[in-house]
Motif scaffolding. Sequence first.
Motif, PDB file in Angstrom:
ATOM      1  N   PHE A 293      -8.508   7.744   9.059  1.00 59.52           N
ATOM      2  CA  PHE A 293      -7.204   8.635   9.300  1.00 59.52           C
ATOM      3  C   PHE A 293      -6.064   8.153   8.284  1.00 59.52           C
ATOM      4  CE2 PHE A 293      -3.514   9.502  12.126  1.00 59.52           C
ATOM      5  CZ  PHE A 293      -3.572  10.956  11.852  1.00 59.52           C
ATOM      6  N   VAL A 294      -5.855   6.936   8.179  1.00 60.90           N
ATOM      7  CA  VAL A 294      -4.796   6.343   7.278  1.00 60.90           C
ATOM      8  C   VAL A 294      -5.062   6.669   5.945  1.00 60.90           C
ATOM      9  CG1 VAL A 294      -3.749   4.059   6.757  1.00 60.90           C
ATOM     10  CG2 VAL A 294      -4.124   4.661   9.161  1.00 60.90           C
ATOM     11  N   ARG A 295      -6.356   6.369   5.586  1.00 60.93           N
ATOM     12  CA  ARG A 295      -6.763   6.563   4.101  1.00 60.93           C
ATOM     13  C   ARG A 295      -6.601   7.906   3.662  1.00 60.93           C
ATOM     14  NH1 ARG A 295     -10.043   2.054   1.852  1.00 60.93           N
ATOM     15  NH2 ARG A 295     -10.693   3.681   0.263  1.00 60.93           N
ATOM     16  N   THR A 296      -6.767   8.998   4.761  1.00 61.42           N
ATOM     17  CA  THR A 296      -6.765  10.275   4.226  1.00 61.42           C
ATOM     18  C   THR A 296      -5.356  10.659   4.201  1.00 61.42           C
ATOM     19  OG1 THR A 296      -8.763  10.829   5.872  1.00 61.42           O
ATOM     20  CG2 THR A 296      -7.108  12.697   5.383  1.00 61.42           C
ATOM     21  N   TYR A 297      -4.370  10.358   5.122  1.00 62.15           N
ATOM     22  CA  TYR A 297      -3.096  10.403   4.970  1.00 62.15           C
ATOM     23  C   TYR A 297      -2.322   9.699   3.495  1.00 62.15           C
ATOM     24  CZ  TYR A 297       2.062   9.267   5.305  1.00 62.15           C
ATOM     25  OH  TYR A 297       3.433   9.149   5.007  1.00 62.15           O
ATOM     26  N   LEU A 298      -2.970   8.439   3.286  1.00 62.41           N
ATOM     27  CA  LEU A 298      -2.327   8.036   2.035  1.00 62.41           C
ATOM     28  C   LEU A 298      -2.666   8.830   0.765  1.00 62.41           C
ATOM     29  CD1 LEU A 298      -2.452   4.127   2.860  1.00 62.41           C
ATOM     30  CD2 LEU A 298      -0.284   5.574   2.351  1.00 62.41           C
ATOM     31  N   SER A 299      -4.151   9.345   0.845  1.00 58.85           N
ATOM     32  CA  SER A 299      -4.441  10.048  -0.261  1.00 58.85           C
ATOM     33  C   SER A 299      -3.736  11.268  -0.683  1.00 58.85           C
ATOM     34  CB  SER A 299      -6.092  10.658  -0.071  1.00 58.85           C
ATOM     35  OG  SER A 299      -6.289  11.348   1.034  1.00 58.85           O
ATOM     36  N   LEU A 300      -3.324  11.788   0.660  1.00 54.41           N
ATOM     37  CA  LEU A 300      -2.356  13.110   0.515  1.00 54.41           C
ATOM     38  C   LEU A 300      -1.054  12.712  -0.260  1.00 54.41           C
ATOM     39  CD1 LEU A 300      -3.329  14.699   3.918  1.00 54.41           C
ATOM     40  CD2 LEU A 300      -3.907  15.733   1.496  1.00 54.41           C
ATOM     41  N   GLU A 301      -0.564  11.555   0.322  1.00 52.39           N
ATOM     42  CA  GLU A 301       0.671  11.150  -0.152  1.00 52.39           C
ATOM     43  C   GLU A 301       0.832  10.780  -1.479  1.00 52.39           C
ATOM     44  OE1 GLU A 301       3.042  12.193   1.238  1.00 52.39           O
ATOM     45  OE2 GLU A 301       3.965  10.807   2.845  1.00 52.39           O
ATOM     46  N   GLN A 302      -0.553   9.955  -2.027  1.00 54.65           N
ATOM     47  CA  GLN A 302      -0.552   9.667  -3.379  1.00 54.65           C
ATOM     48  C   GLN A 302      -0.756  10.897  -4.269  1.00 54.65           C
ATOM     49  OE1 GLN A 302      -3.963   7.102  -2.805  1.00 54.65           O
ATOM     50  NE2 GLN A 302      -2.649   5.622  -3.950  1.00 54.65           N
ATOM     51  N   ALA A 303      -1.288  12.119  -3.693  1.00 52.86           N
ATOM     52  CA  ALA A 303      -1.511  13.178  -4.580  1.00 52.86           C
ATOM     53  C   ALA A 303       0.194  13.843  -4.764  1.00 52.86           C
ATOM     54  CB  ALA A 303      -2.088  14.447  -3.814  1.00 52.86           C
ATOM     55  N   ARG A 304       1.038  13.380  -3.871  1.00 50.92           N
ATOM     56  CA  ARG A 304       2.510  13.979  -4.020  1.00 50.92           C
ATOM     57  C   ARG A 304       3.114  13.068  -5.015  1.00 50.92           C
ATOM     58  NH1 ARG A 304       6.849  13.619   0.736  1.00 50.92           N
ATOM     59  NH2 ARG A 304       8.696  14.137  -0.353  1.00 50.92           N
ATOM     60  N   TYR A 305       2.931  11.624  -4.802  1.00 51.50           N
ATOM     61  CA  TYR A 305       4.088  10.632  -5.720  1.00 51.50           C
ATOM     62  C   TYR A 305       3.284  10.223  -6.798  1.00 51.50           C
ATOM     63  CZ  TYR A 305       6.985  10.161  -1.383  1.00 51.50           C
ATOM     64  OH  TYR A 305       7.765  10.250  -0.396  1.00 51.50           O
ATOM     65  N   GLY A 306       2.067  10.445  -6.824  1.00 50.53           N
ATOM     66  CA  GLY A 306       1.382  10.076  -8.071  1.00 50.53           C
ATOM     67  C   GLY A 306       1.354   8.369  -8.268  1.00 50.53           C
ATOM     68  N   ASP A 307       1.655   7.853  -9.659  1.00 52.54           N
ATOM     69  CA  ASP A 307       1.606   6.568  -9.757  1.00 52.54           C
ATOM     70  C   ASP A 307       2.661   5.777  -8.944  1.00 52.54           C
ATOM     71  OD1 ASP A 307      -0.564   7.080 -11.351  1.00 52.54           O
ATOM     72  OD2 ASP A 307       0.537   6.962 -13.138  1.00 52.54           O
ATOM     73  N   ARG A 308       3.765   6.426  -8.363  1.00 51.66           N
ATOM     74  CA  ARG A 308       4.935   5.702  -7.609  1.00 51.66           C
ATOM     75  C   ARG A 308       4.364   5.091  -6.268  1.00 51.66           C
ATOM     76  NH1 ARG A 308       9.161   9.337  -5.924  1.00 51.66           N
ATOM     77  NH2 ARG A 308      10.069   7.305  -5.559  1.00 51.66           N
ATOM     78  N   LEU A 309       3.131   5.557  -5.872  1.00 48.58           N
ATOM     79  CA  LEU A 309       2.563   4.963  -4.812  1.00 48.58           C
ATOM     80  C   LEU A 309       1.191   4.463  -4.812  1.00 48.58           C
ATOM     81  CD1 LEU A 309       2.594   4.699  -1.546  1.00 48.58           C
ATOM     82  CD2 LEU A 309       1.774   6.975  -1.284  1.00 48.58           C
ATOM     83  N   ARG A 310       1.271   3.092  -4.630  1.00 49.32           N
ATOM     84  CA  ARG A 310       0.106   2.427  -4.548  1.00 49.32           C
ATOM     85  C   ARG A 310      -0.344   1.897  -3.670  1.00 49.32           C
ATOM     86  NH1 ARG A 310       3.555   1.764  -8.882  1.00 49.32           N
ATOM     87  NH2 ARG A 310       4.548  -0.172  -7.990  1.00 49.32           N
ATOM     88  N   VAL A 311      -1.460   1.682  -3.235  1.00 50.13           N
ATOM     89  CA  VAL A 311      -2.388   1.245  -1.931  1.00 50.13           C
ATOM     90  C   VAL A 311      -3.230   0.215  -2.080  1.00 50.13           C
ATOM     91  CG1 VAL A 311      -3.345   1.890  -0.063  1.00 50.13           C
ATOM     92  CG2 VAL A 311      -1.843   3.715  -1.249  1.00 50.13           C
ATOM     93  N   ARG A 312      -3.153  -0.937  -1.228  1.00 54.92           N
ATOM     94  CA  ARG A 312      -4.006  -1.816  -1.049  1.00 54.92           C
ATOM     95  C   ARG A 312      -4.567  -2.112   0.157  1.00 54.92           C
ATOM     96  NH1 ARG A 312      -3.195  -7.690  -0.354  1.00 54.92           N
ATOM     97  NH2 ARG A 312      -4.847  -9.007  -1.143  1.00 54.92           N
ATOM     98  N   TYR A 313      -6.046  -2.172   0.283  1.00 51.93           N
ATOM     99  CA  TYR A 313      -6.508  -2.301   1.387  1.00 51.93           C
ATOM    100  C   TYR A 313      -6.991  -3.694   1.576  1.00 51.93           C
ATOM    101  CZ  TYR A 313      -6.026   2.802   1.907  1.00 51.93           C
ATOM    102  OH  TYR A 313      -5.636   3.893   1.636  1.00 51.93           O
ATOM    103  N   ASP A 314      -6.894  -4.359   2.622  1.00 53.99           N
ATOM    104  CA  ASP A 314      -7.489  -5.892   2.892  1.00 53.99           C
ATOM    105  C   ASP A 314      -8.171  -5.805   4.345  1.00 53.99           C
ATOM    106  OD1 ASP A 314      -8.249  -8.364   2.764  1.00 53.99           O
ATOM    107  OD2 ASP A 314      -6.108  -9.238   2.939  1.00 53.99           O
ATOM    108  N   VAL A 315      -9.046  -5.239   4.715  1.00 56.69           N
ATOM    109  CA  VAL A 315      -9.777  -5.132   5.885  1.00 56.69           C
ATOM    110  C   VAL A 315     -11.080  -5.820   5.949  1.00 56.69           C
ATOM    111  CG1 VAL A 315     -10.607  -3.392   7.488  1.00 56.69           C
ATOM    112  CG2 VAL A 315      -8.646  -2.746   6.031  1.00 56.69           C
ATOM    113  N   ASP A 316     -11.025  -6.623   7.013  1.00 54.63           N
ATOM    114  CA  ASP A 316     -12.312  -7.580   7.318  1.00 54.63           C
ATOM    115  C   ASP A 316     -13.171  -6.538   7.905  1.00 54.63           C
ATOM    116  OD1 ASP A 316     -14.302  -8.941   8.245  1.00 54.63           O
ATOM    117  OD2 ASP A 316     -12.847 -10.495   9.246  1.00 54.63           O
TER     118      ASP A 316
END
Length: 431
Positions: A293-316
């Motif tokens: 759900f979170v990754r889906t949300y962030l992918s939609l926001e990245q489509a809007r903000y482009g390179d201004r929004l970077r995401v890092r996942y560190d999940v065990d």
Amino acid sequence: MRNGSLPLAAALALAWGLVYLITQVIAAPPLGVGTTLLIGVGLTLLLTIGYPSALRGPRGARLATRQQGKQGAITRPGQTIAAVGRSIPLRSGLTSEAAQRTAQLLHPLLGGDSVAITDRHKVLAFLGPGSDHHTVGDPPRTDISAKVLDRAKTVVVRHRAKLGCPEPSCPLQTAVVAPLAIGKRVVGALKVYRLDETPPPRGLVEGMAGILSLHLELAELDRERKLAVDAKLDALRAQINPHFLFNTLNTIASKARTDPEEARQLLLRLSDFFRYAVRQDGHFAEFGQEYFFVRTYLSLEQARYGDRLRVRYDVDPQVLTTNVPVLTIQPLVENAVKHGLANKVDGGTVTLKARVDPLTRTTTIQVSDDGVGIEDDELEKIVSGDVTAEGGIGLRNISERLDTLFGERYRFDVRSTAGQGTVVDLRIPLG
């Protein structure tokens, strides 16, 4: 002390202590004085009547023996009132199924030939002689029910004529009927009948009705607690920012002209996002579902903000199968994007980190950003639950929901430095 048993005086003192602990300390809000006294007196009577004696032996064994061979009786060797009290099904509420199971437990113990449980309108359970016409689902067939329900007092019937049963062949002769109440509100009745002219022991029936009423009060508290959690979850669903929807649709509209395939993918993701938010059932879900759900949300926001929004996942990977409260992580990530990075010219990075600690049996989730941060006075408002602070409503809602779900068994910390970013740490019991 005899054979390692507890003296009666000590048992009574312990019982009253437990009554006070349950009704005045554990129950929130505390139960009324009348309810506390009723339960305490009932337990005193139960202990006095049921306490083992060198002369007469355990009362519980005598009651169980008396019931053997009688119609509809369900006897369990060694069954005690204390054991029954711990397993009363009414803890789930006054339903027909719970009443049936409760009547089966109580039948051998209350000194009667038949046992019935009713709500204010119908018979929920009836075991023993008379069950052919005292039918589950029908209105009570005796006149005494109205008196008990209206006056909230126990009624002892010593003559068959006063039972008021219209069935001429009814074998029931005497009865004790005690009210079942939630606070001052009578919600039903416990009825114990006999086939002879000696009524069942009033104190025993009243004491058990008090115990049943306590279970019903606890069930009501559980229901109110669940409604409170449901309301907070609905508030979180409603809080999904409408601006996010409109901004995403604008992004999709612009992509439709330049990259129709990407626009189609974004529409599918948007559909997945809202379907999960609205249809997710229950208060917990596997972290893997919330992660998607979170990754889906962030992918939609990245489509809007482009390179201004970077995401890092560190999940065990061990975290993926643990249970976490639904719609808790995404609002934290949304706050990081909306309040941390949206107003930063060159954008920044949102990091989601999750770990499982098998030693402390906790799941730790951290959402951080390197955005504009929060000024000290504003952070103080957020931490204190001030809804006027930016993001304050969402964080307060999450905190209150965690309170309801976990009590004091969680940690929820917000740290921020103006110009450097914000870190939100959440630690919950491993589920």
